[in-house]
Design a protein around this motif. Structure first.
Motif, mmCIF file in Angstrom:
data_model
loop_
_atom_site.group_PDB
_atom_site.id
_atom_site.type_symbol
_atom_site.label_atom_id
_atom_site.label_comp_id
_atom_site.label_asym_id
_atom_site.label_seq_id
_atom_site.Cartn_x
_atom_site.Cartn_y
_atom_site.Cartn_z
ATOM 1 N N UNK A 129 53.229 57.939 47.370
ATOM 2 C CA UNK A 129 52.813 57.944 46.173
ATOM 3 C C UNK A 129 51.627 57.410 45.587
ATOM 4 N N UNK A 130 51.068 56.435 46.252
ATOM 5 C CA UNK A 130 49.941 55.763 46.053
ATOM 6 C C UNK A 130 48.886 56.625 46.391
ATOM 7 N N UNK A 131 48.895 57.363 47.552
ATOM 8 C CA UNK A 131 47.908 58.284 47.830
ATOM 9 C C UNK A 131 47.681 59.376 46.582
ATOM 10 N N UNK A 132 48.899 59.963 46.393
ATOM 11 C CA UNK A 132 48.962 60.920 45.084
ATOM 12 C C UNK A 132 48.140 60.689 43.988
ATOM 13 N N UNK A 133 48.449 59.197 43.576
ATOM 14 C CA UNK A 133 47.901 58.697 42.389
ATOM 15 C C UNK A 133 46.287 58.507 42.655
ATOM 16 N N UNK A 134 45.819 58.100 43.852
ATOM 17 C CA UNK A 134 44.625 57.754 44.230
ATOM 18 C C UNK A 134 43.508 59.050 44.123
ATOM 19 N N UNK A 135 44.259 60.336 44.338
ATOM 20 C CA UNK A 135 43.693 61.553 44.349
ATOM 21 C C UNK A 135 43.004 61.558 42.865
ATOM 22 N N UNK A 136 43.773 61.110 41.883
ATOM 23 C CA UNK A 136 43.280 61.226 40.368
ATOM 24 C C UNK A 136 42.489 60.173 39.862
ATOM 25 N N UNK A 137 41.661 59.722 41.144
ATOM 26 C CA UNK A 137 40.939 58.313 40.683
ATOM 27 C C UNK A 137 41.547 57.262 39.740
ATOM 28 N N UNK A 138 42.787 56.946 39.873
ATOM 29 C CA UNK A 138 43.257 55.946 39.023
ATOM 30 C C UNK A 138 43.049 54.614 39.776
ATOM 31 N N UNK A 139 42.492 54.441 40.898
ATOM 32 C CA UNK A 139 42.366 53.272 41.691
ATOM 33 C C UNK A 139 40.829 52.985 41.889
ATOM 34 N N UNK A 140 40.455 51.858 42.164
ATOM 35 C CA UNK A 140 39.235 51.619 42.580
ATOM 36 C C UNK A 140 39.177 51.858 44.061
#
Length: 94
Positions: free
Chosen positions: A62-73
């Motif tokens: 889940x976090x990896x998928x969200x990270x792809x969209x640059x939602x995390x630093x």
């Protein structure tokens, strides 16, 4: 996520169209699970999984998928933290 961007070719935009529903579902699931409220400070996927009572591998997906969209630093360590925009708009109560 999909945005109209003149620097991106029409072909690249068309290729992204079938995934719009998936992106929307991913973001909605993260908001329903209140993921972003948990990531105001840097946290590992494992620590988040333990805190929320979730399966570790699924939390990482889940976090990896969200990270792809640059939602995390971006960090060199295996931690996740919201960007300023995510903190402002997707954290409950803000």
């Amino acid at each position: 996520m999909f945005t109209i961007n003149k620097s991106v070719s029409v072909w690249e935009q068309l290729v992204q169209l079938p995934f719009l529903n998936l992106y929307s579902r991913l973001l909605n699931a993260a908001m329903e699970l209140d993921v972003f409220s948990q990531l105001c400070q840097p946290v590992t996927a494992e620590a988040l999984a333990v805190h929320m009572g979730w399966h570790k591998a699924n939390t990482e997906y889940l976090l990896s998928a969200l990270g792809i969209h640059r939602l995390f630093k971006t960090r060199r360590t295996a931690t996740y933290q919201n960007t300023a925009e995510v903190d402002r708009y997707l954290v409950k109560g803000k």
